[in-house]
Design a protein around this motif. Structure first.
Motif, mmCIF file in Angstrom:
data_model
loop_
_atom_site.group_PDB
_atom_site.id
_atom_site.type_symbol
_atom_site.label_atom_id
_atom_site.label_comp_id
_atom_site.label_asym_id
_atom_site.label_seq_id
_atom_site.Cartn_x
_atom_site.Cartn_y
_atom_site.Cartn_z
ATOM 1 N N LEU A 42 0.857 -1.093 -0.012
ATOM 2 C CA LEU A 42 0.120 0.048 0.051
ATOM 3 C C LEU A 42 0.648 1.350 0.078
ATOM 4 O O LEU A 42 0.616 2.073 -0.736
ATOM 5 C CB LEU A 42 -0.949 -0.087 1.237
ATOM 6 N N GLU A 43 1.795 1.061 0.714
ATOM 7 C CA GLU A 43 2.719 2.474 0.921
ATOM 8 C C GLU A 43 3.635 2.611 -0.271
ATOM 9 O O GLU A 43 3.750 3.509 -0.778
ATOM 10 C CB GLU A 43 3.540 2.514 2.078
ATOM 11 N N GLU A 44 3.920 1.485 -0.970
ATOM 12 C CA GLU A 44 4.509 1.555 -2.135
ATOM 13 C C GLU A 44 3.681 2.383 -3.304
ATOM 14 O O GLU A 44 4.437 3.193 -4.073
ATOM 15 C CB GLU A 44 4.985 0.201 -2.792
ATOM 16 N N GLU A 45 2.578 1.835 -3.261
ATOM 17 C CA GLU A 45 1.718 2.507 -4.439
ATOM 18 C C GLU A 45 1.327 3.887 -4.047
ATOM 19 O O GLU A 45 1.112 4.951 -4.825
ATOM 20 C CB GLU A 45 0.367 1.797 -4.457
ATOM 21 N N LEU A 46 1.212 4.386 -2.755
ATOM 22 C CA LEU A 46 1.336 5.804 -2.525
ATOM 23 C C LEU A 46 2.286 6.583 -2.644
ATOM 24 O O LEU A 46 2.361 7.804 -2.604
ATOM 25 C CB LEU A 46 0.575 5.756 -0.884
ATOM 26 N N SER A 47 3.488 5.917 -2.556
ATOM 27 C CA SER A 47 4.858 6.491 -2.772
ATOM 28 C C SER A 47 5.057 6.705 -4.288
ATOM 29 O O SER A 47 5.930 7.714 -4.857
ATOM 30 C CB SER A 47 5.963 5.859 -1.978
ATOM 31 N N ALA A 48 4.450 5.947 -5.258
ATOM 32 C CA ALA A 48 4.916 5.881 -6.459
ATOM 33 C C ALA A 48 4.390 7.167 -7.370
ATOM 34 O O ALA A 48 3.448 7.817 -6.784
ATOM 35 C CB ALA A 48 4.174 4.653 -7.322
ATOM 36 N N VAL A 98 -1.007 11.546 4.651
ATOM 37 C CA VAL A 98 -1.656 12.948 5.086
ATOM 38 C C VAL A 98 -0.549 13.727 5.651
ATOM 39 O O VAL A 98 -0.569 15.018 5.375
ATOM 40 C CB VAL A 98 -2.823 12.752 5.657
ATOM 41 N N ASP A 99 0.446 13.239 6.173
ATOM 42 C CA ASP A 99 1.527 13.934 6.644
ATOM 43 C C ASP A 99 2.576 14.312 5.748
ATOM 44 O O ASP A 99 3.510 15.197 5.981
ATOM 45 C CB ASP A 99 2.288 13.130 7.642
ATOM 46 N N GLY A 100 2.356 13.768 4.420
ATOM 47 C CA GLY A 100 3.294 14.172 3.272
ATOM 48 C C GLY A 100 4.510 13.422 3.142
ATOM 49 O O GLY A 100 5.447 13.759 2.501
ATOM 50 N N GLN A 101 4.560 12.535 3.892
ATOM 51 C CA GLN A 101 5.866 11.349 3.775
ATOM 52 C C GLN A 101 5.805 10.591 2.492
ATOM 53 O O GLN A 101 6.802 10.010 2.230
ATOM 54 C CB GLN A 101 5.746 10.470 5.167
#
Length: 350
Positions: A69-75, A108-111
């Motif tokens: 999930l975090e990978e997709e949100l970082s891409a 949401v924190d922009g990370q």
């Protein structure tokens, strides 16, 4: 940010705030949840299904691939511009709920990728849901609880959907059609689309109630009213089967409890009128008993008493409150209520 009032939700879906990076949409009616998620995605993305700009994930992806999930949100978007990440949860498992809450917090924190929009579609999230708690408090996140559609919502959806095919219903036909629609929005939408085909897309017809006779046919056997009659008549098997058929058609536990309350109300009114000197058959007719159900209703009215009905009324009120508790097993609650009522009826000789 919690958006629970309909006008606020509609304004947000038409014009979402630019600082929103995540939206959590949840509720028992997955059709309503899906509709609102689709509306938001189409409002913000020209091609919301484009695989180069969109990632579609499920609960199993979160469970089987930690970090996915975090990978997709970082891409980043391969075509440039904003990226869309959609996740569908059942709302039943604590693991995916917690993992999603953690990813949402970082996003949401922009990370992660600040240009990505994260849309979560979930089932009924209880008050103990970590995702719900985090979403409601997080800046840059909108939380939209979805409730069961009311008759006015169904009527509006029917008018708008039929209008796209240039057909319509007059007032009487619309009221009749909406009264027969299943409560689950996705199933209801398919019925509306089927009606448009029946009327003839592009025909410009404004159908009357008589025009719908062939389309609607007879009342469904899985009527909650019939299930309530069976419960008060001591027929547990029939009542339980009726409740489950109704559930399959989109009628949830709260509606089942209301149907049993309505039947109890007619019995109370009938017995009260009879106590005041009115013939039992006349009292039943005055209470609005349908003629096909009159014989069974009178059989029940001769067995039940006002005192016993008052006791049952308390149980129905308790069941109604329990059904409205977030995350409650409302179908099981309604079936237990029917079991209790049928048991009482059997002890009365019904």
């Amino acid at each position: 940010m919690i958006l629970s009032k309909r006008p606020d939700v509609e304004r947000f879906l038409k014009d979402p705030a630019p600082d929103i990076r995540a939206v959590v949409i949840y509720g028992k009616d997955r059709g309503v949840v899906r509709d609102r998620a689709d509306q938001l995605a189409k409002r913000l993305f020209a091609r919301p299904d484009d695989p180069f700009d969109t990632a579609q994930l499920t609960e199993s992806d979160v469970e089987s691939h930690p970090g996915k999930l975090e990978e997709e949100l970082s891409a980043l978007s391969m075509m440039g511009g904003r990226r869309l990440v959609r996740l569908r949860l059942t709302g039943d498992k604590a693991g995916p709920d917690k993992a999603t809450a953690e990813a949402l917090t970082r996003h949401v924190d922009g990370q992660l990728n600040p240009e990505a929009l994260f849309i979560v579609e979930a089932g009924a999230l209880g008050r103990d849901s970590t995702l719900r708690k985090v979403g409601e408090k997080a800046g840059g996140c909108a939380v939209i609880p979805c409730y069961e559609d009311e008759a006015g919502d169904m009527a509006r959806m029917a008018r708008e959907t039929l209008a796209r095919d240039k057909v319509s219903l007059n007032g009487e036909a619309l009221d009749l059609f909406v009264s027969r629609l299943p409560k689950e929005r996705g199933v209801a939408r398919m019925e509306i689309e089927r009606l448009a085909l029946f009327l003839g897309p592009g025909s410009g017809v404004n159908a009357t109630a008589a025009d719908l006779t062939e389309f609607l046919g007879v009342e469904p056997e899985a009527s909650l009213g019939d299930a309530a009659i069976d419960a008060f008549g001591g027929r547990l098997g029939a009542a339980q089967a009726g409740l489950r058929r109704a559930a399959a058609e989109g009628e949830g536990g709260p509606a089942a409890v209301r149907a049993m309350g309505y039947h109890l109300g007619r019995l109370r009114r009938t017995l009260t009128l009879h106590k005041n000197g009115i013939d039992l058959t006349a009292a039943a007719k005055a209470s609005g008993v349908f003629w096909k159900q009159e014989r069974e209703f009178l059989r029940q009215a001769r067995a039940w008493t006002l005192d016993l009905l008052l006791e049952i009324q308390g149980e129905i009120l308790n069941a109604d409150r329990a059904c409205k508790t977030s995350g409650s097993p409302d179908q099981l609650i309604s079936e237990r209520l029917a079991l209790m009522i049928a048991g009482r009826a059997r002890r009365l000789g019904l």
